[in-house]
Design an enzyme around this catalytic site. Structure first.
Site, PDB file in Angstrom:
ATOM      1  N   LYS A  32       7.498  75.515  45.959  1.00 12.07           N
ATOM      2  CA  LYS A  32       8.051  74.433  45.127  1.00 12.07           C
ATOM      3  C   LYS A  32       7.233  73.156  45.327  1.00 12.07           C
ATOM      4  O   LYS A  32       7.103  72.661  46.453  1.00 12.07           O
ATOM      5  CB  LYS A  32       9.507  74.155  45.510  1.00 12.07           C
ATOM      6  CG  LYS A  32      10.126  73.023  44.684  1.00 12.07           C
ATOM      7  CD  LYS A  32      11.627  72.915  44.909  1.00 12.07           C
ATOM      8  CE  LYS A  32      12.004  72.055  46.077  1.00 12.07           C
ATOM      9  NZ  LYS A  32      11.786  70.615  45.851  1.00 12.07           N
ATOM     10  N   ASP A  59       8.918  71.227  40.335  1.00 14.36           N
ATOM     11  CA  ASP A  59      10.243  70.600  40.410  1.00 14.36           C
ATOM     12  C   ASP A  59      10.140  69.120  40.066  1.00 14.36           C
ATOM     13  O   ASP A  59      10.156  68.259  40.944  1.00 14.36           O
ATOM     14  CB  ASP A  59      10.768  70.810  41.846  1.00 14.36           C
ATOM     15  CG  ASP A  59      12.112  70.153  42.099  1.00 14.36           C
ATOM     16  OD1 ASP A  59      12.852  69.905  41.134  1.00 14.36           O
ATOM     17  OD2 ASP A  59      12.416  69.902  43.286  1.00 14.36           O
ATOM     18  N   LYS A  61      12.079  67.714  37.461  1.00 18.01           N
ATOM     19  CA  LYS A  61      13.409  67.297  36.957  1.00 18.01           C
ATOM     20  C   LYS A  61      13.315  66.323  35.780  1.00 18.01           C
ATOM     21  O   LYS A  61      13.746  65.172  35.860  1.00 18.01           O
ATOM     22  CB  LYS A  61      14.215  66.631  38.081  1.00 18.01           C
ATOM     23  CG  LYS A  61      14.512  67.526  39.268  1.00 18.01           C
ATOM     24  CD  LYS A  61      15.468  66.847  40.234  1.00 18.01           C
ATOM     25  CE  LYS A  61      15.745  67.665  41.465  1.00 18.01           C
ATOM     26  NZ  LYS A  61      14.595  67.761  42.401  1.00 18.01           N
ATOM     27  N   ASP A  64      14.803  62.719  29.718  1.00 16.20           N
ATOM     28  CA  ASP A  64      14.340  61.694  28.770  1.00 16.20           C
ATOM     29  C   ASP A  64      14.837  62.108  27.390  1.00 16.20           C
ATOM     30  O   ASP A  64      15.638  63.046  27.289  1.00 16.20           O
ATOM     31  CB  ASP A  64      12.790  61.604  28.838  1.00 16.20           C
ATOM     32  CG  ASP A  64      12.271  60.213  28.503  1.00 16.20           C
ATOM     33  OD1 ASP A  64      12.718  59.646  27.479  1.00 16.20           O
ATOM     34  OD2 ASP A  64      11.423  59.695  29.242  1.00 16.20           O
ATOM     35  N   ILE A  65      14.374  61.458  26.336  1.00 20.57           N
ATOM     36  CA  ILE A  65      14.808  61.873  24.997  1.00 20.57           C
ATOM     37  C   ILE A  65      14.228  63.265  24.704  1.00 20.57           C
ATOM     38  O   ILE A  65      13.220  63.667  25.305  1.00 20.57           O
ATOM     39  CB  ILE A  65      14.388  60.846  23.914  1.00 20.57           C
ATOM     40  CG1 ILE A  65      12.869  60.656  23.899  1.00 20.57           C
ATOM     41  CG2 ILE A  65      15.094  59.512  24.136  1.00 20.57           C
ATOM     42  CD1 ILE A  65      12.377  59.842  22.712  1.00 20.57           C
ATOM     43  N   THR A 118      23.091  67.008  44.700  1.00 22.49           N
ATOM     44  CA  THR A 118      24.023  67.147  45.834  1.00 22.49           C
ATOM     45  C   THR A 118      24.139  65.842  46.622  1.00 22.49           C
ATOM     46  O   THR A 118      25.015  65.707  47.463  1.00 22.49           O
ATOM     47  CB  THR A 118      23.590  68.283  46.769  1.00 22.49           C
ATOM     48  OG1 THR A 118      22.201  68.162  46.999  1.00 22.49           O
ATOM     49  CG2 THR A 118      23.890  69.638  46.176  1.00 22.49           C
ATOM     50  N   ARG A 179      20.185  77.238  55.764  1.00 23.31           N
ATOM     51  CA  ARG A 179      19.876  77.137  57.198  1.00 23.31           C
ATOM     52  C   ARG A 179      20.390  78.383  57.924  1.00 23.31           C
ATOM     53  O   ARG A 179      21.483  78.854  57.621  1.00 23.31           O
ATOM     54  CB  ARG A 179      20.569  75.910  57.828  1.00 23.31           C
ATOM     55  CG  ARG A 179      20.075  74.553  57.341  1.00 23.31           C
ATOM     56  CD  ARG A 179      18.652  74.273  57.787  1.00 23.31           C
ATOM     57  NE  ARG A 179      18.181  72.944  57.425  1.00 23.31           N
ATOM     58  CZ  ARG A 179      17.580  72.631  56.271  1.00 23.31           C
ATOM     59  NH1 ARG A 179      17.379  73.548  55.335  1.00 23.31           N
ATOM     60  NH2 ARG A 179      17.170  71.388  56.059  1.00 23.31           N
ATOM     61  N   ARG A 209      12.201  72.474  55.520  1.00 27.65           N
ATOM     62  CA  ARG A 209      11.906  72.222  56.930  1.00 27.65           C
ATOM     63  C   ARG A 209      12.097  73.397  57.890  1.00 27.65           C
ATOM     64  O   ARG A 209      11.317  73.514  58.847  1.00 27.65           O
ATOM     65  CB  ARG A 209      12.695  70.990  57.398  1.00 27.65           C
ATOM     66  CG  ARG A 209      12.111  69.703  56.815  1.00 27.65           C
ATOM     67  CD  ARG A 209      13.101  68.570  56.792  1.00 27.65           C
ATOM     68  NE  ARG A 209      14.173  68.824  55.841  1.00 27.65           N
ATOM     69  CZ  ARG A 209      15.146  67.958  55.576  1.00 27.65           C
ATOM     70  NH1 ARG A 209      15.179  66.788  56.198  1.00 27.65           N
ATOM     71  NH2 ARG A 209      16.077  68.248  54.690  1.00 27.65           N
TER      72      ARG A 209
HETATM   73  O1  C5P Z   1      13.895  70.923  54.186  1.00 29.43           O
HETATM   74  P1  C5P Z   1      14.978  71.466  53.307  1.00 29.43           P
HETATM   75  O2  C5P Z   1      15.185  72.962  53.458  1.00 29.43           O
HETATM   76  O3  C5P Z   1      16.256  70.700  53.426  1.00 29.43           O
HETATM   77  O4  C5P Z   1      14.382  71.239  51.847  1.00 29.43           O
HETATM   78  C1  C5P Z   1      15.105  71.532  50.704  1.00 29.43           C
HETATM   79  C2  C5P Z   1      14.317  71.189  49.481  1.00 29.43           C
HETATM   80  O5  C5P Z   1      15.190  71.329  48.363  1.00 29.43           O
HETATM   81  C3  C5P Z   1      13.777  69.757  49.415  1.00 29.43           C
HETATM   82  O6  C5P Z   1      12.570  69.805  48.646  1.00 29.43           O
HETATM   83  C4  C5P Z   1      14.846  69.018  48.661  1.00 29.43           C
HETATM   84  O7  C5P Z   1      14.363  67.913  47.960  1.00 29.43           O
HETATM   85  C5  C5P Z   1      15.322  70.090  47.680  1.00 29.43           C
HETATM   86  N1  C5P Z   1      16.684  69.928  47.178  1.00 29.43           N
HETATM   87  C6  C5P Z   1      17.791  69.831  47.993  1.00 29.43           C
HETATM   88  N2  C5P Z   1      19.044  69.686  47.451  1.00 29.43           N
HETATM   89  C7  C5P Z   1      19.180  69.670  46.123  1.00 29.43           C
HETATM   90  C8  C5P Z   1      18.090  69.791  45.295  1.00 29.43           C
HETATM   91  C9  C5P Z   1      16.831  69.918  45.842  1.00 29.43           C
HETATM   92  O8  C5P Z   1      17.676  69.872  49.199  1.00 29.43           O
HETATM   93  N3  C5P Z   1      20.401  69.587  45.617  1.00 29.43           N
END
Ligand code: C5P
Length: 229
Positions: A32, A59, A61, A64-65, A118, A179, A209
């Site tokens: 991504k 990604d 996102k 816009d119009i 979120t 996680r 991460r």
């Molecule tokens: O490091 P981590 O696993 O938290 O990364 C999650 C990825 O998903 C990041 O690029 C974050 O911007 C993206 N993301 C998110 N929650 C969302 C939409 C996108 O964590 N609702």
């Protein structure tokens, strides 16, 4: 081969991002690319990832119009990426224009709708005039995404169960916030394990991460992947 894991390439420099991707097996994941990296590198990062054998979720996102989003989607599709996304709050006409714009592309990317970020609490939603709970706003917007003919939505893994009852398995559910018990949660609050998310109906897992900060990212990717087969 349709790997379930999408590794978030949250880096600000092309050389660091590419060095990290060299540790990953393209048969086990897609990548991504978000706003930070894309603004730093432009299209060149996409071509390099494709040359390394990775499918790319761009990604950005769009919101816009309708005409502007349609043209942006056309440009993104021409890069040959696997997945792109737009904000559902842009409305039905915008989403339909986006879909129509990429329909004739040789390799049409999956087109995904972002429902409610979120990071938005119920209070933050009220401030912008959405007088719904986040949960019901997500469900309503996901229906609009579906009616507009898009391929799926990005959602929290904790929303997957409900959305899967609403839509059949062809509707793609992309879930960040993943996680394993041994991972640090970082700034994610509502998280779920990779196996549980897939079992509940998630189509693809966005993982950042836990892999990018692992001592051995390649091994960590293999380990998470092994949980899913
Ligand atoms: O490091 P981590 O696993 O938290 O990364 C999650 C990825 O998903 C990041 O690029 C974050 O911007 C993206 N993301 C998110 N929650 C969302 C939409 C996108 O964590 N609702």
């Amino acid at each position: 081969m349709n790997p379930k894991i999408i590794v978030a390439l949250d880096f600000g420099r092309e050389d660091t991002a590419i060095a990290f991707c060299k540790k990953l097996n393209p048969a086990l994941c897609r990548i991504k690319v978000g706003l930070e990296l894309y603004l730093a590198t432009g299209e060149s990062i996409i071509a390099r990832l494709h040359n390394m054998g990775f499918g790319v979720f761009l990604d950005l996102k769009f919101h816009d119009i309708p005409n502007t989003v349609a043209q942006a989607c056309k440009r993104a599709a021409a890069l040959g990426v696997w997945m792109i996304n737009v904000h559902a709050l842009g409305g039905r006409k915008m989403m339909e224009a986006a879909r129509e714009a990429i329909e004739s592309e040789a390799s049409r990317p999956l087109l995904i709708g972002v429902t409610i970020l979120t990071s938005m609490s119920d209070e933050a939603l009220h401030q912008v005039g959405v007088n719904d709970t986040a949960e019901s706003a997500v469900s309503r917007l996901a229906s609009l995404v579906h009616q507009s003919g898009l391929d799926g939505v990005v959602c929290s893994p904790l929303e997957v169960k409900n959305l899967r009852q609403q839509f059949n398995e062809d509707f793609v559910l992309v879930t960040p916030g993943i996680r394993t018990p041994s991972d640090q949660q970082n700034d994610q609050v509502r998280v779920l394990g990779p196996k549980e998310a897939i079992e509940q109906g998630s189509s693809y897992l966005v993982i950042g991460r836990p892999i990018s900060r692992a001592d051995d990212p390649g091994k960590k990717l293999e380990a998470i992947n092994a949980l899913l087969v």
